[in-house]
Design a protein around this motif. Structure first.
Motif, mmCIF file in Angstrom:
data_model
loop_
_atom_site.group_PDB
_atom_site.id
_atom_site.type_symbol
_atom_site.label_atom_id
_atom_site.label_comp_id
_atom_site.label_asym_id
_atom_site.label_seq_id
_atom_site.Cartn_x
_atom_site.Cartn_y
_atom_site.Cartn_z
ATOM 1 N N HIS A 15 0.846 -1.193 0.000
ATOM 2 C CA HIS A 15 0.000 0.000 0.000
ATOM 3 C C HIS A 15 0.883 1.244 0.000
ATOM 4 O O HIS A 15 0.789 2.085 -0.887
ATOM 5 N N HIS A 16 1.775 1.339 0.991
ATOM 6 C CA HIS A 16 2.738 2.450 1.015
ATOM 7 C C HIS A 16 3.969 2.062 1.821
ATOM 8 O O HIS A 16 3.958 1.057 2.534
ATOM 9 N N VAL A 17 4.993 2.872 1.683
ATOM 10 C CA VAL A 17 6.194 2.760 2.510
ATOM 11 C C VAL A 17 6.340 4.108 3.204
ATOM 12 O O VAL A 17 6.129 5.149 2.584
ATOM 13 N N THR A 18 6.655 4.100 4.502
ATOM 14 C CA THR A 18 6.863 5.342 5.237
ATOM 15 C C THR A 18 8.279 5.364 5.798
ATOM 16 O O THR A 18 8.740 4.369 6.364
ATOM 17 N N ALA A 19 8.959 6.501 5.618
ATOM 18 C CA ALA A 19 10.360 6.604 6.014
ATOM 19 C C ALA A 19 10.612 7.900 6.787
ATOM 20 O O ALA A 19 9.737 8.762 6.869
ATOM 21 N N PHE A 28 5.078 -3.602 10.385
ATOM 22 C CA PHE A 28 4.147 -3.755 9.268
ATOM 23 C C PHE A 28 2.852 -3.018 9.586
ATOM 24 O O PHE A 28 2.470 -2.884 10.741
ATOM 25 N N GLU A 29 2.175 -2.600 8.540
ATOM 26 C CA GLU A 29 0.863 -1.969 8.661
ATOM 27 C C GLU A 29 -0.028 -2.614 7.606
ATOM 28 O O GLU A 29 0.456 -3.024 6.549
ATOM 29 N N ILE A 30 -1.303 -2.723 7.924
ATOM 30 C CA ILE A 30 -2.293 -3.050 6.898
ATOM 31 C C ILE A 30 -3.132 -1.793 6.744
ATOM 32 O O ILE A 30 -3.587 -1.224 7.743
ATOM 33 N N HIS A 76 10.511 3.541 8.104
ATOM 34 C CA HIS A 76 9.830 3.381 9.394
ATOM 35 C C HIS A 76 8.909 2.163 9.389
ATOM 36 O O HIS A 76 8.898 1.380 10.316
ATOM 37 N N HIS A 77 8.113 2.017 8.338
ATOM 38 C CA HIS A 77 7.254 0.838 8.233
ATOM 39 C C HIS A 77 6.814 0.601 6.786
ATOM 40 O O HIS A 77 6.949 1.486 5.942
ATOM 41 N N VAL A 78 6.314 -0.591 6.555
ATOM 42 C CA VAL A 78 5.815 -0.987 5.233
ATOM 43 C C VAL A 78 4.346 -1.356 5.393
ATOM 44 O O VAL A 78 3.993 -2.118 6.296
ATOM 45 N N ILE A 101 -4.002 -0.928 10.793
ATOM 46 C CA ILE A 101 -3.541 -1.678 11.959
ATOM 47 C C ILE A 101 -2.034 -1.904 11.804
ATOM 48 O O ILE A 101 -1.516 -1.878 10.676
ATOM 49 N N TYR A 102 -1.357 -2.089 12.915
ATOM 50 C CA TYR A 102 0.102 -2.236 12.906
ATOM 51 C C TYR A 102 0.509 -3.454 13.731
ATOM 52 O O TYR A 102 -0.124 -3.760 14.748
ATOM 53 N N PHE A 103 1.587 -4.102 13.308
ATOM 54 C CA PHE A 103 2.170 -5.217 14.057
ATOM 55 C C PHE A 103 3.595 -5.402 13.574
ATOM 56 O O PHE A 103 3.976 -4.874 12.522
#
Ligand code: ZN
Length: 316
Positions: free
Chosen positions: A7-11, A265-267, A217-219, A255-257
């Motif tokens: 969906h996205h990548v956050t950095a 990870f995030e959905i 930071h997360h995917v 949601i994050y895990f």
């Protein structure tokens, strides 16, 4: 669970203006949203993507002036890859040379040419030459002809000390298929593994990464809607994964895990999208805040380093 793709990548970045100039002018992405980190509203949250900010086109940043420099290593996502047409790799090589941006010599990975470069914070990016990626990209930069524009995300690469724990989560919980192994990296595919639906895991990395400036930071992976995401949240939870409550991110729900190697990870849902609070034609031009932060807008604006959308240092 079977997310159909990234969906996205956050950095994390340092200087917001340098970040805007690089991603809009050098790489030719559209700034689709100016907002703040909802969990820390003194920090920008800048979103880049294609014209509409379609899922799998999005890279976002928390620019944080003065942040320490991160370090690549196990437990981090260490490459974010974008898809360009295979015959466009030459164009991009020449463009980056003209703009004074260093690139590595392209190499072939899984029959695709890969051009590696770093953004102003040292974050590793790849342009991967693909065939059959029918996404159109963004044609808002005059010096990047539409035929060469970045189509969207191609894949991410995570580094891990051990492959198996991460591979277990990707395949058994997230429904990905092990597609093959190239250059020591195992490739995990979502929904047939097209561009934008790939995760590479490079195992055998023994030093831990440091998450800070210039690192991911997360995917986030795609869920079609909130009902599906709610089911997935229950499924993760019943498999012993510590998963957050559903968060309202204004443009999607999340949601994050963490996966066993430590990558966050995030959905994220495909809906409602980025035109929920401004028209498509005007995306990204002004600071947008969710309703619950709007009452403190004056204070928030006073704390942000102003940014400008202009040709910056990359007017080619
Ligand atoms: Zn996110």
């Amino acid at each position: 669970m079977n997310p159909v793709g990234l969906h996205h990548v956050t950095a994390i970045a340092s200087n917001p203006q340098k970040n805007v100039d690089f991603y809009t002018q050098a790489l030719g992405l559209r700034l689709i949203k100016q907002t703040v980190n909802f969990d820390a509203p003194h920090i920008w949250h800048l979103y880049y993507g294609d014209e509409a900010g379609s899922p799998a086109s999005i890279l976002t940043f928390f620019p944080w002036p003065g942040v320490t420099q991160g370090q690549e290593g196990a437990g981090l996502t260490t490459a974010t890859s974008f898809s360009v047409p295979t015959e466009s790799i030459c164009f991009w090589q020449q463009r980056f040379a003209k703009l004074g941006i260093e690139v590595e010599t392209p190499y072939s990975r899984a029959n695709e040419d890969v051009l590696t470069l770093r953004d102003p914070d040292g974050m590793r990016l790849e342009l991967v030459g693909t065939t059959g990626d029918e996404r159109s990209g963004w044609d808002g930069v005059a010096s990047i002809p539409m035929e060469h524009a970045v189509r969207g995300l191609h894949s991410v690469t995570m580094e891990q000390s051990e492959l198996d724990p991460t591979a277990g989560m990707l395949t058994e919980l997230l429904g990905m298929k092990l597609g093959g192994e190239a250059k020591q990296a195992a490739v995990f595919e979502m929904n047939g593994g097209a561009s934008g639906a790939l995760v590479n895991v490079l195992a055998g990395v023994n030093h831990r990464g440091l998450q800070a400036g210039g690192t991911v930071h997360h995917v986030a992976f795609r869920a079609p809607d909130i009902e599906t995401m709610t089911t997935w949240q229950q499924e993760l939870s019943s498999n012993g994964v510590q998963v957050t409550q559903i968060m309202d991110r204004q443009y999607f729900k999340s949601i994050y895990f963490r996966e066993p190697g430590g990558v966050l990870f995030e959905i994220a849902t495909d809906t409602p999208g980025f035109d929920i609070d401004e028209p498509l034609l005007e995306l990204g031009r002004r600071l947008r805040l969710p309703p619950w932060l709007e009452p403190t807008r004056t204070q928030i604006e006073a704390n942000l380093t102003p940014i400008e959308l202009n040709e910056g240092e990359y007017s080619a």
